[in-house]
Design an enzyme around this catalytic site. Sequence first.
Site, PDB file in Angstrom:
ATOM      1  N   ASP A  89      -6.955  -7.263   8.568  1.00 47.85           N
ATOM      2  CA  ASP A  89      -5.782  -7.170   7.703  1.00 47.85           C
ATOM      3  C   ASP A  89      -4.792  -8.290   8.016  1.00 47.85           C
ATOM      4  OD1 ASP A  89      -4.126  -6.152   5.797  1.00 47.85           O
ATOM      5  OD2 ASP A  89      -3.648  -4.290   6.826  1.00 47.85           O
ATOM      6  N   ASP A  90      -4.383  -9.042   6.998  1.00 48.08           N
ATOM      7  CA  ASP A  90      -3.323 -10.055   7.154  1.00 48.08           C
ATOM      8  C   ASP A  90      -3.624 -11.102   8.225  1.00 48.08           C
ATOM      9  OD1 ASP A  90      -2.017  -8.562   5.268  1.00 48.08           O
ATOM     10  OD2 ASP A  90      -0.134  -8.434   6.347  1.00 48.08           O
ATOM     11  N   CYS A 121      -2.514  -7.132  -0.070  1.00 40.97           N
ATOM     12  CA  CYS A 121      -3.543  -6.214   0.414  1.00 40.97           C
ATOM     13  C   CYS A 121      -4.312  -5.477  -0.680  1.00 40.97           C
ATOM     14  CB  CYS A 121      -2.918  -5.187   1.356  1.00 40.97           C
ATOM     15  SG  CYS A 121      -2.165  -5.886   2.839  1.00 40.97           S
ATOM     16  N   LYS A 152      -9.091   0.817   6.820  1.00 42.26           N
ATOM     17  CA  LYS A 152      -8.091   0.672   5.762  1.00 42.26           C
ATOM     18  C   LYS A 152      -8.726   0.608   4.381  1.00 42.26           C
ATOM     19  CE  LYS A 152      -4.122  -2.061   4.239  1.00 42.26           C
ATOM     20  NZ  LYS A 152      -3.198  -3.164   4.525  1.00 42.26           N
ATOM     21  N   HIS A 207      -6.453   1.472   1.143  1.00 40.41           N
ATOM     22  CA  HIS A 207      -5.265   0.948   0.452  1.00 40.41           C
ATOM     23  C   HIS A 207      -5.492   0.745  -1.038  1.00 40.41           C
ATOM     24  CE1 HIS A 207      -1.426  -1.692   1.010  1.00 40.41           C
ATOM     25  NE2 HIS A 207      -1.138  -0.423   0.749  1.00 40.41           N
ATOM     26  N   HIS A 250      -1.963  -6.241  10.511  1.00 35.74           N
ATOM     27  CA  HIS A 250      -0.796  -6.042   9.642  1.00 35.74           C
ATOM     28  C   HIS A 250       0.378  -5.580  10.496  1.00 35.74           C
ATOM     29  CE1 HIS A 250       1.771  -4.416   6.495  1.00 35.74           C
ATOM     30  NE2 HIS A 250       0.956  -4.891   5.559  1.00 35.74           N
ATOM     31  N   ASP A 281      -8.091  -9.660   3.936  1.00 34.18           N
ATOM     32  CA  ASP A 281      -7.734  -9.261   2.575  1.00 34.18           C
ATOM     33  C   ASP A 281      -6.798 -10.212   1.841  1.00 34.18           C
ATOM     34  OD1 ASP A 281      -5.648  -8.657   4.259  1.00 34.18           O
ATOM     35  OD2 ASP A 281      -5.370  -6.601   3.561  1.00 34.18           O
ATOM     36  N   ASN A 282      -6.015 -11.003   2.565  1.00 35.62           N
ATOM     37  CA  ASN A 282      -5.057 -11.914   1.921  1.00 35.62           C
ATOM     38  C   ASN A 282      -4.582 -12.940   2.932  1.00 35.62           C
ATOM     39  OD1 ASN A 282      -3.368  -8.962   2.188  1.00 35.62           O
ATOM     40  ND2 ASN A 282      -2.549 -10.688   3.358  1.00 35.62           N
ATOM     41  N   LYS A 337       1.688 -14.924   2.255  1.00 37.45           N
ATOM     42  CA  LYS A 337       1.204 -13.750   1.540  1.00 37.45           C
ATOM     43  C   LYS A 337       2.143 -13.413   0.374  1.00 37.45           C
ATOM     44  CE  LYS A 337       0.543  -8.792   2.425  1.00 37.45           C
ATOM     45  NZ  LYS A 337       0.562  -7.756   3.478  1.00 37.45           N
TER      46      LYS A 337
END
Length: 548
Positions: free
Chosen positions: A39-40, A81, A134, A136, A256, A309-310, A329
């Site tokens: 994540d992130d 996300c 995750k 989301h 994240h 994811d991003n 982001k």
Amino acid sequence: MRATPLRLAALAVTATAVWFGLSAVAAAKTPNILLIVSDDTGYGDLGPYGGGVGRGMPTPNIDQMAAEGMTFFSFYAQPSCTPGRAAMQTGRIPNRSGMTTVAFQGQGGGLPAAEWTLGSVLKAAGYKTYFTGKWHLGESDYALPNAQGYDVMEHCFLYHCNAYTYGDPTWFPDMAPELRAMFAKVTKGSMSGNAGQPPKEDWKVNGQYVDTPEKGIVGIPFLDKYVEESGLKFLEDAAKDPNTPFFININFMKVHQPNLPAPEYEHKSLSKSKYADSVVELDDRIGHVMAKLKELKLDQDTLVFYTTDNGAWQDVYPDAGYTPFRGTKGTVREGGSRVPAIAIWPGKIKPGVRNHDIVGGLDLMATFAAVAEVKLPENDREGKPIYFDSYDMTPLLTGTGKCARKSWFYFTENELTPGAARAGNYKAVFNLRGDDGQATGGLAVDSNLGWKGGEKYVATVPQVFDLWQDPQERYDIFMNNYTERTWTLVTFNEEVANLMKTYVKYPPRKMQSEVYTGPITISEYQHLKFVRDKLEKEGISIPLPTGN
């Protein structure tokens, strides 16, 4: 017995197995697939991308993955996300599924039941499918992994990490007690369940260093421990049936913000920061999964894909990742969407390959379907025609050819036409949303920019950048007396026009969560009849700004 959304979803997957031509078991087993998503995670955080030790956070396990497989340097996600994860799961740009952003907890909704996912496509192809970590993509039962093609979901988390702190009085003592009570009531914790069954909540989640599942509460620092344990258990279960291929999707909550490393990882990084410690933890847990794959002798018959994811959320410094690109982001700059990605497939992908082709998370759907030797559906799970924006990467992975993708579109939330587009080495930026035209993240003094700004379009004159010469998007070459590149618009116009044509036959679904897009003006009130009608019939609700 009433047909619940879960039962209907299960029946839909079973029925469509006939469409896939799966009445007979294939003679040769197709490869297993393991997808690991963090994540992130910043493009520049990991060792293969110039990070690792050089960033104060060694990543030996991810470094080893790069040595064994293919590392992508022009791999794209979506800018945040929920759209990033929706794009990976569905193989469709987020505005097609309506998953352009996510609602606050307690508002329900999520990934439409009609969408195909990696889980439902591969399940229809005869794969055992597992999900942990995750999600989301909404919190309604029909939107959860066990209703979206996954045989088993265990320790599934429905929100970004900081959502679990809203009801925690030590994080927000100034929050009104009644609002805190609402968040505490509606926020779902760890969710588990099998396909066709109602999901159950294992325990609640808060922002503390507490690991007491027996008392019904576990803190953010310990979540990835449970994700790892579920992943290892899934692999052990899959190894008991070596003749049936499996698809396992492991989604770590790190990194994240707020980054709260597990106790055993505190100050284990070189820089001793929470983010760096969390990256070290992430790398270690990925290493444990890879080690288990080899221990069970599954590694030689498994395609492993790792990505995030991003782009990095640089605006939450120092609790954030790093990208060498402009933006962060939530923006259509490179920093919002260009992400790390590594693929390993022994005997198929040569070790130590560095790839610079334009590909992305959207392409996992077509790629995994090709690996599973199954065609993508022509209709959605409700029988209506469906369009996939996914391209098969297997020729690229195996070195037998190129991926057919030549362009990439960058979207933020409410956009139907892309806010930016890349074709070859050129990129046109139409919407400066999020940074108001200024540098963000690592190039900004003001850390309050990022995606918080409003939309700011460049009208009919976009900015144009050569991403080979200028990957930081600093020198607009659309029109000046030295490097005038107005001719590039011919290519961009053609690519965007082709995209827009697909909306005619395959219209986007309703947005699953609306965000504030600015005030309704007096002129709109006077000239747009639907606004007046809405005021008369139901009033106007102003959605809260959200994201992640």
